[in-house]
Design a protein around this motif. Structure first.
Motif, mmCIF file in Angstrom:
data_model
loop_
_atom_site.group_PDB
_atom_site.id
_atom_site.type_symbol
_atom_site.label_atom_id
_atom_site.label_comp_id
_atom_site.label_asym_id
_atom_site.label_seq_id
_atom_site.Cartn_x
_atom_site.Cartn_y
_atom_site.Cartn_z
ATOM 1 N N LEU A 4 -7.472 92.950 20.571
ATOM 2 C CA LEU A 4 -7.410 93.873 21.700
ATOM 3 C C LEU A 4 -7.346 93.129 23.027
ATOM 4 N N LEU A 5 -8.155 92.099 23.156
ATOM 5 C CA LEU A 5 -8.185 91.273 24.359
ATOM 6 C C LEU A 5 -8.009 89.815 23.937
ATOM 7 N N PRO A 6 -6.787 89.311 23.958
ATOM 8 C CA PRO A 6 -6.580 87.934 23.507
ATOM 9 C C PRO A 6 -7.263 86.912 24.407
ATOM 10 N N TYR A 7 -7.406 87.250 25.682
ATOM 11 C CA TYR A 7 -8.115 86.388 26.627
ATOM 12 C C TYR A 7 -8.408 87.195 27.883
ATOM 13 N N VAL A 8 -9.283 86.661 28.720
ATOM 14 C CA VAL A 8 -9.531 87.215 30.044
ATOM 15 C C VAL A 8 -9.210 86.124 31.053
ATOM 16 N N CYS A 9 -9.010 86.517 32.296
ATOM 17 C CA CYS A 9 -8.734 85.551 33.350
ATOM 18 C C CYS A 9 -9.797 85.661 34.423
ATOM 19 N N ASP A 39 2.574 93.213 29.076
ATOM 20 C CA ASP A 39 2.983 94.566 29.456
ATOM 21 C C ASP A 39 1.890 95.279 30.243
ATOM 22 N N ALA A 40 0.625 94.954 29.918
ATOM 23 C CA ALA A 40 -0.504 95.644 30.543
ATOM 24 C C ALA A 40 -1.627 94.660 30.824
ATOM 25 N N VAL A 41 -2.313 94.893 31.947
ATOM 26 C CA VAL A 41 -3.473 94.089 32.334
ATOM 27 C C VAL A 41 -4.619 95.050 32.620
ATOM 28 N N LEU A 42 -5.745 94.819 31.965
ATOM 29 C CA LEU A 42 -6.956 95.600 32.216
ATOM 30 C C LEU A 42 -7.782 94.856 33.249
ATOM 31 N N ILE A 43 -8.008 95.484 34.390
ATOM 32 C CA ILE A 43 -8.806 94.886 35.455
ATOM 33 C C ILE A 43 -10.243 95.342 35.258
ATOM 34 N N LEU A 44 -11.081 94.427 34.814
ATOM 35 C CA LEU A 44 -12.473 94.791 34.531
ATOM 36 C C LEU A 44 -13.310 95.003 35.797
ATOM 37 N N ASN A 47 -14.040 97.532 41.093
ATOM 38 C CA ASN A 47 -14.295 97.663 42.527
ATOM 39 C C ASN A 47 -13.392 96.758 43.375
ATOM 40 N N ILE A 48 -12.727 95.770 42.766
ATOM 41 C CA ILE A 48 -11.790 94.936 43.501
ATOM 42 C C ILE A 48 -10.381 95.028 42.897
ATOM 43 N N ALA A 49 -10.096 96.139 42.240
ATOM 44 C CA ALA A 49 -8.810 96.318 41.565
ATOM 45 C C ALA A 49 -7.634 96.180 42.535
ATOM 46 N N GLU A 50 -7.752 96.715 43.719
ATOM 47 C CA GLU A 50 -6.650 96.637 44.683
ATOM 48 C C GLU A 50 -6.387 95.185 45.077
ATOM 49 N N GLU A 51 -7.425 94.413 45.265
ATOM 50 C CA GLU A 51 -7.286 92.995 45.605
ATOM 51 C C GLU A 51 -6.616 92.225 44.460
ATOM 52 N N VAL A 52 -7.035 92.494 43.239
ATOM 53 C CA VAL A 52 -6.462 91.824 42.070
ATOM 54 C C VAL A 52 -4.988 92.189 41.940
ATOM 55 N N LYS A 53 -4.663 93.452 42.104
ATOM 56 C CA LYS A 53 -3.266 93.887 42.027
ATOM 57 C C LYS A 53 -2.416 93.200 43.087
ATOM 58 N N PHE A 67 -4.522 98.582 34.644
ATOM 59 C CA PHE A 67 -5.478 99.624 34.275
ATOM 60 C C PHE A 67 -6.879 99.213 34.700
ATOM 61 N N THR A 68 -7.713 100.198 34.976
ATOM 62 C CA THR A 68 -9.154 99.984 35.128
ATOM 63 C C THR A 68 -9.831 100.938 34.151
ATOM 64 N N ALA A 69 -11.047 100.610 33.750
ATOM 65 C CA ALA A 69 -11.752 101.441 32.769
ATOM 66 C C ALA A 69 -13.034 102.047 33.326
ATOM 67 N N VAL A 70 -13.417 101.675 34.532
ATOM 68 C CA VAL A 70 -14.637 102.182 35.124
ATOM 69 C C VAL A 70 -14.279 102.775 36.476
ATOM 70 N N PRO A 71 -14.721 103.920 36.850
ATOM 71 C CA PRO A 71 -15.645 104.782 36.134
ATOM 72 C C PRO A 71 -14.995 105.560 34.998
ATOM 73 N N ALA A 72 -13.644 105.589 34.952
ATOM 74 C CA ALA A 72 -12.916 106.225 33.851
ATOM 75 C C ALA A 72 -11.616 105.451 33.676
ATOM 76 N N LEU A 73 -11.011 105.530 32.470
ATOM 77 C CA LEU A 73 -9.765 104.839 32.218
ATOM 78 C C LEU A 73 -8.697 105.402 33.144
ATOM 79 N N ARG A 74 -8.018 104.497 33.836
ATOM 80 C CA ARG A 74 -7.074 104.921 34.835
ATOM 81 C C ARG A 74 -5.924 103.926 34.955
ATOM 82 N N VAL A 75 -4.698 104.439 35.065
ATOM 83 C CA VAL A 75 -3.531 103.595 35.330
ATOM 84 C C VAL A 75 -3.472 103.412 36.837
#
Length: 78
Positions: A4-9, A39-44, A47-53, A67-75
């Motif tokens: 599911l998660l081959p690695y994290v960065c 194809d997809a990156v999950l930003i854990l 709270n800094i998703a915009e900066e990471v993007k 994608f982010t998963a907190v507070p809910a799964l969201r594209v």
């Protein structure tokens, strides 16, 4: 879990070349995303998703979805 998660960065050099606790998922530098774009990156840290993007805008231009998963799964909109 590796299927599911081959690695994290993580940008912190002190965390790179180590593993996530309890999962043995490798922690790579962000350059790993550019070496083999996904194809997809999950930003854990949601709270800094915009900066990471913003830091990974070149991947979004190639079609990577974020994608982010907190507070809910969201594209995240590109």
């Amino acid at each position: 879990m590796l299927d599911l998660l081959p690695y994290v960065c993580d940008a912190a050099p002190s965390k790179q070349c180590r593993y996530l606790a309890g999962s043995r998922i490798p922690i790579n530098p962000p350059t790993a995303l550019r070496e083999a774009p996904l194809d997809a990156v999950l930003i854990l840290p949601w709270n800094i998703a915009e900066e990471v993007k913003a830091q990974l805008a070149d991947l979004a231009e190639r079609g990577t979805r974020f994608f982010t998963a907190v507070p809910a799964l969201r594209v995240q909109a590109n």
